[in-house]
Design a protein around this motif. Structure first.
Motif, PDB file in Angstrom:
ATOM      1  N   PHE A 101       0.840  -1.213   0.000  1.00 54.61           N
ATOM      2  CA  PHE A 101       0.000   0.000   0.000  1.00 54.61           C
ATOM      3  C   PHE A 101       0.870   1.256   0.000  1.00 54.61           C
ATOM      4  O   PHE A 101       0.704   2.151  -0.835  1.00 54.61           O
ATOM      5  N   LEU A 141       2.720   1.749  -3.286  1.00 56.82           N
ATOM      6  CA  LEU A 141       1.858   2.201  -4.371  1.00 56.82           C
ATOM      7  C   LEU A 141       1.485   3.664  -4.183  1.00 56.82           C
ATOM      8  O   LEU A 141       1.471   4.440  -5.148  1.00 56.82           O
ATOM      9  N   VAL A 142       1.177   4.039  -2.953  1.00 56.14           N
ATOM     10  CA  VAL A 142       0.807   5.433  -2.700  1.00 56.14           C
ATOM     11  C   VAL A 142       1.981   6.340  -3.025  1.00 56.14           C
ATOM     12  O   VAL A 142       1.825   7.383  -3.683  1.00 56.14           O
ATOM     13  N   VAL A 158      -5.874  -3.541  -2.171  1.00 58.79           N
ATOM     14  CA  VAL A 158      -4.847  -2.558  -1.831  1.00 58.79           C
ATOM     15  C   VAL A 158      -4.513  -1.724  -3.055  1.00 58.79           C
ATOM     16  O   VAL A 158      -4.396  -0.494  -2.983  1.00 58.79           O
ATOM     17  N   TYR A 159      -4.384  -2.382  -4.184  1.00 59.60           N
ATOM     18  CA  TYR A 159      -4.057  -1.654  -5.419  1.00 59.60           C
ATOM     19  C   TYR A 159      -5.123  -0.617  -5.720  1.00 59.60           C
ATOM     20  O   TYR A 159      -4.825   0.527  -6.076  1.00 59.60           O
ATOM     21  N   SER A 216      -7.255   0.806  -3.638  1.00 60.98           N
ATOM     22  CA  SER A 216      -7.395   1.904  -2.683  1.00 60.98           C
ATOM     23  C   SER A 216      -6.139   2.779  -2.622  1.00 60.98           C
ATOM     24  O   SER A 216      -6.231   3.944  -2.281  1.00 60.98           O
ATOM     25  N   ALA A 217      -4.986   2.211  -2.955  1.00 64.26           N
ATOM     26  CA  ALA A 217      -3.756   2.988  -2.798  1.00 64.26           C
ATOM     27  C   ALA A 217      -3.489   3.891  -3.992  1.00 64.26           C
ATOM     28  O   ALA A 217      -2.949   4.976  -3.839  1.00 64.26           O
ATOM     29  N   THR A 218      -3.861   3.443  -5.165  1.00 64.03           N
ATOM     30  CA  THR A 218      -3.579   4.239  -6.353  1.00 64.03           C
ATOM     31  C   THR A 218      -4.715   5.231  -6.580  1.00 64.03           C
ATOM     32  O   THR A 218      -5.782   5.124  -5.958  1.00 64.03           O
ATOM     33  N   PRO A 219      -4.542   6.195  -7.471  1.00 61.19           N
ATOM     34  CA  PRO A 219      -5.601   7.185  -7.718  1.00 61.19           C
ATOM     35  C   PRO A 219      -6.882   6.583  -8.261  1.00 61.19           C
ATOM     36  O   PRO A 219      -7.872   7.294  -8.411  1.00 61.19           O
ATOM     37  N   SER A 262      -9.082   4.855  -6.851  1.00 64.20           N
ATOM     38  CA  SER A 262     -10.196   5.027  -5.933  1.00 64.20           C
ATOM     39  C   SER A 262     -10.700   6.475  -5.943  1.00 64.20           C
ATOM     40  O   SER A 262     -11.890   6.725  -5.767  1.00 64.20           O
ATOM     41  N   GLU A 263      -9.781   7.363  -6.193  1.00 65.39           N
ATOM     42  CA  GLU A 263     -10.186   8.760  -6.164  1.00 65.39           C
ATOM     43  C   GLU A 263     -11.070   9.112  -7.340  1.00 65.39           C
ATOM     44  O   GLU A 263     -11.932   9.965  -7.252  1.00 65.39           O
ATOM     45  N   ASP A 321     -13.061   7.005  -8.817  1.00 65.98           N
ATOM     46  CA  ASP A 321     -14.231   6.132  -8.833  1.00 65.98           C
ATOM     47  C   ASP A 321     -14.297   5.283 -10.109  1.00 65.98           C
ATOM     48  O   ASP A 321     -15.208   5.420 -10.921  1.00 65.98           O
ATOM     49  N   GLY A 360     -16.642   1.126 -11.636  1.00 70.06           N
ATOM     50  CA  GLY A 360     -17.520   0.681 -12.712  1.00 70.06           C
ATOM     51  C   GLY A 360     -16.738   0.053 -13.844  1.00 70.06           C
ATOM     52  O   GLY A 360     -17.111  -1.021 -14.355  1.00 70.06           O
ATOM     53  N   ILE A 387     -15.569  -3.376 -12.825  1.00 68.92           N
ATOM     54  CA  ILE A 387     -16.636  -4.385 -12.830  1.00 68.92           C
ATOM     55  C   ILE A 387     -16.972  -4.794 -14.249  1.00 68.92           C
ATOM     56  O   ILE A 387     -17.163  -5.970 -14.564  1.00 68.92           O
ATOM     57  N   HIS A 390     -16.863   4.001 -20.619  1.00 66.15           N
ATOM     58  CA  HIS A 390     -17.302   4.436 -19.311  1.00 66.15           C
ATOM     59  C   HIS A 390     -17.133   5.943 -19.291  1.00 66.15           C
ATOM     60  O   HIS A 390     -16.751   6.549 -20.296  1.00 66.15           O
TER      61      HIS A 390
END
Lengths: 562, 228
Positions: free
Chosen positions: A534, A537-538, B19-20, B22-25, B27-28, B30, B33, B36, B93
């Motif tokens: 984590f 990657l961050v 982790v990948y 949430s840690a990389t951009p 997640s920011e 969104d 979609g 999935i 998307h």
């Protein structure tokens, strides 16, 4: 706005997915799979109550770690199964454990393959004899003690040998197997043993009627040949009793076959009725024989000239014993003994006479003929044993397997009995007439003897676990029906002091397990791996400052980036 | 204790994906979609692959390595590339940058692969009493697979989405993509053709995935430079 709507849609979708996933998980959880390192057939030590007091192994289910005899001194074994190969067995050690009631998780005895019934091994006889006597001693110890944990027997094979070698290696480094150090786990998922409800004993009798002359009013005299067929041993599922009393059954069936040949022809049909009896309940003071005799009407009982009981005649070299309860001076006994010893002289074997008085007040019945004698019927037991066995001994236990039985001994025994009976029936006493001569059509058939002996050596026959319609009993009945005019089966309830418990055999699953410490360590390693990943990657994608701010003010992050 | 082991293996198998994300951009912005959708495309591709395998491949009882059959299998394996192409180019998307799109697609792809191939054996096997290293190794394999999927998606986005890339790099990109796409066949050859044991194969997979990821990253940043 659009984004929030969309994520709301996602949430609904995910929620509906969860129920589906949960359903799938429930379905999958129902699937029980066995993927053990080794699966072994195991045979439980008998569990029984004798006049209310408990004996044998009192538990059946097992879920403990395994250990070998090389466990470190002072280790707590209350949750450990000791695996003891018979070759390394130290009987005083086991006796000490049982007598002092030291806590143990369980016992697993590994028997060499030579004791397996199908196996006709011919290794060093000396070693096997040593193992046999050791096994007999162990069996005697286990049968007569009350053991509060499960005790099982298994045969050695490659799987269990590798497992044992591994366990020994672990024990040697002084690392006993417990929940925290891994090792092997032995699991036998068996429900609590239940009492066998009203065990039955089944007696089978065959009747071969003699030739009655016209107008003769008197009943013909009868000769009875009797053998008890059931066994008792430390492991009911392994008590095949090749010698005791498999050899007696084989001999009885062969004698029935020979006389049916003679009686099928009116010219050679004797003037005696022959009564063949296969009785059950032998280990329990010949309970079945007693019931069988009581069921006779007294005319039949009085017509019995004498009865010959066959017991353990499969592994003798040169001497057989005739056991009687009446004094040897008795005319009938003298007649029987002389008949046998005459034939024995011709066959070049020795027959000895042993007299043992019956004590009516003593409930112990050591020989089958004693049940006859108690009802004043002349009877004798032919056996290779020179002294009466103790209660529950010499009844076909673990060590009594096929390769300790000699076919030729049985064949000689058959010849001895058949020849002396025939001389008595046809009135050739003292004459040198060989009726069942080798090579003639009336010769004893070695193939017949061998095939029945093999079958008996594969069939455990502990009476409480044999149902009324057991295939084995049906086979005996059919065989006797082939050789006699009339067959009757008598079912009785085994009464008296004994209560038995079921679950005599099971499957042992051996798992190699990891310890809790290992799992904890793994969790720690994985957690740090994910944290490092984590952070890495961050740092690479957003920079070090982002990572630091992530920890400093997590809630304000979203506002800032938006 | 066994539930514990299952939990550990599940963390190892599926943790890196989360982790990948949430840690990389990712997640920011969104991009869930997109992931999935990529996963759904993976499902469809897997179905097509199964049909093809069932149609064209003979069932052999022995575990021997048959070059012809393996070649066929490798060819069928290229359906994956087609699926990835579809996911990268046809899925529209919300307009996210190419940079994030390939990551989201690769992540979805790898996660779907893990769920489809590893969840059921894990659930059935790791909960049992018997301990084996297999499930831990399988988790490591999932990690290697994640790296490979993202590399392949990166190379794919270079091939199909980026128009102005240096001419000299084009053959290298294609070569790399070819190698990454044939990795499943290579590992299958190692395992059955050469009879490597599972730990060795997993080690090879981890090493090769890291090397290939490094090369793809270098290629990607090399292509990034002139455009920016």
């Amino acid at each position: 706005m659009a984004a929030s709507k969309k994520s709301g849609g996602h949430r609904e979708m995910l929620e509906s997915m969860y129920s589906v996933i949960a359903l799938v998980f429930i379905l999958v959880a129902c699937v029980e799979l066995c993927d053990a390192a080794a699966v072994v057939d195991v045979y439980r030590l008998i569990q029984y109550d004798m006049s209310g007091s408990p004996f044998g192994s009192r538990l059946a289910s097992l879920n403990h770690h395994g250990a070998s005899l090389h466990f470190p001194p002072g280790a707590d074994l209350s949750r450990t199964v000791l695996i003891i190969p018979l070759r390394e067995l130290n009987i005083t050690f086991v006796r000490e454990y049982i007598d002092q009631k030291k806590p143990l998780g369980g016992l697993l005895f590994l028997l060499p393959q030579v004791f397996k019934s199908e196996n006709g091994g011919n290794k060093q006889i000396h070693e096997i004899e040593k193992l046999k006597s050791m096994l007999a001693e162990l069996e005697k110890l286990l049968i007569h003690s009350n053991i509060p944990y499960p005790v099982y027997f298994a045969f050695e094979n490659d799987d269990i040998d590798t497992v044992l070698a591994d366990i020994k290696k672990n024990d040697a480094i002084g690392q006993p197997a417990t929940a925290t150090t891994g090792g092997y786990k032995l699991v036998i998922p068996t429900p609590e043993p239940n009492k066998v409800a009203s065990p039955t004993i089944t007696n089978i009798q065959g009747w071969l009627s003699g030739l009655k002359a016209d107008g003769e009013a008197n009943q013909l005299p009868t000769i009875a040949i009797v053998a008890s067929y059931d066994t008792f041993g430390a492991a009911p599922a392994l008590s095949v009793g090749s010698d005791s009393n498999g050899s007696g059954i084989v001999a009885l069936l062969e004698i029935a076959r020979l006389f049916s040949l003679l009686y099928s022809n009116p010219k050679t049909r004797g003037r005696y009725n022959l009564l063949f009896g296969l009785t059950s309940g032998g280990p329990y003071n010949y309970n079945g024989t007693q019931k069988w005799l009581r069921s006779f009407d007294h005319r039949l009982r009085e017509s019995i000239d004498y009865a010959i009981c066959l017991n353990s005649i499969g592994s003798w070299d040169s001497e057989l014993w005739i056991h009687v309860s009446k004094p040897p001076e008795n005319a009938y006994i003298k007649q029987i003994f002389e008949g046998f010893s005459n034939v024995a002289d011709e066959l070049d074997v020795k027959v000895g006479l042993k007299h043992k008085k019956i004590n009516i007040s003593n409930p112990r019945v050591a020989w089958e003929h004693e049940q006859f004698s108690r009802l004043r019927v002349t009877a004798a037991t032919l056996s290779e044993l020179s002294v009466a066995p103790e209660m529950l001994e010499g009844t076909g236990g673990l060590s009594d397997s096929r390769q300790f039985v000699n076919e030729t001994a049985i064949i000689r025994g058959v010849k001895l009995v058949a020849e002396s009976l025939a001389r008595h029936i046809y009135g050739h006493q003292g004459k040198n007439v060989e009726i069942f001569a080798d090579g003639s059509s009336l010769a004893v058939s070695p193939a017949y003897v061998r095939s029945w002996l093999d079958l008996l050596s594969r069939t455990p026959r502990v009476a409480p676990f044999l149902s009324k319609n057991d295939p084995f009993i049906m086979a005996l009945k059919k065989e006797l029906a082939d050789h006699t005019d009339e067959v009757n089966v008598q079912n009785e309830v085994l009464e008296g002091l004994f209560t038995f418990y079921d679950s005599t055999s099971a499957r042992l699953e051996i798992y190699q397990v990891a310890s809790v410490t290992f799992d904890l360590l793994l969790l720690l390693v994985l957690g740090s791996y994910l944290i490092v990943l984590f952070s890495l990657l961050v740092i690479t994608t957003r920079g070090l400052d982002d990572l630091i701010s992530l920890f400093r003010r997590p809630p304000s992050r979203k506002v800032k980036t938006a | 204790m066994t539930m514990f082991h299952f939990f550990n293996c599940a963390i190892l198998t599926f943790g890196p994906h989360a982790v990948y994300y949430s840690a990389t951009p990712l997640s920011e912005y969104d991009t869930l979609g997109t992931s999935i959708k990529a996963a759904l495309v993976y499902l469809g591709t897997a179905l097509v692959k199964l049909v093809c395998l069932a149609t064209f491949l003979k069932v052999s009882d022995n575990e021997a390595f048959d070059p012809y059959q393996e070649l066929l299998k490798a060819l069928i394996g290229f359906i994956d590339v087609a699926g990835l192409y579809f996911a990268l180019t046809q899925l529209t998307h919300r307009n996210i940058s190419q940079n994030h799109k390939f990551q989201a697609v690769g992540l979805g792809w790898a996660f779907a692969d893990s769920v489809l191939h590893r969840l059921a054996p894990l659930w059935v096997g790791a909960r049992g009493l018997e301990f084996t290293w297999d499930y831990i190794l399988q988790g490591l394999e999932a990690n290697a697979n994640l790296v490979l999927s993202i590399s392949l998606a990166a190379l794919g986005s270079l091939m199909w989405l980026r128009k102005n890339k240096p001419k000299t790099l084009i053959p290298i990109i294609y070569l790399c993509a070819g190698i990454v796409a044939t990795m499943p066949s290579i590992t299958s050859y190692l395992r059955r053709g050469l009879g490597w044991h599972f730990p060795k194969v997993v080690g090879f997979e981890l090493l090769s995935s890291l090397i290939l990821a490094f090369i793809s990253w270098q290629l990607f940043s090399a292509c990034q430079r002139p455009s920016s």
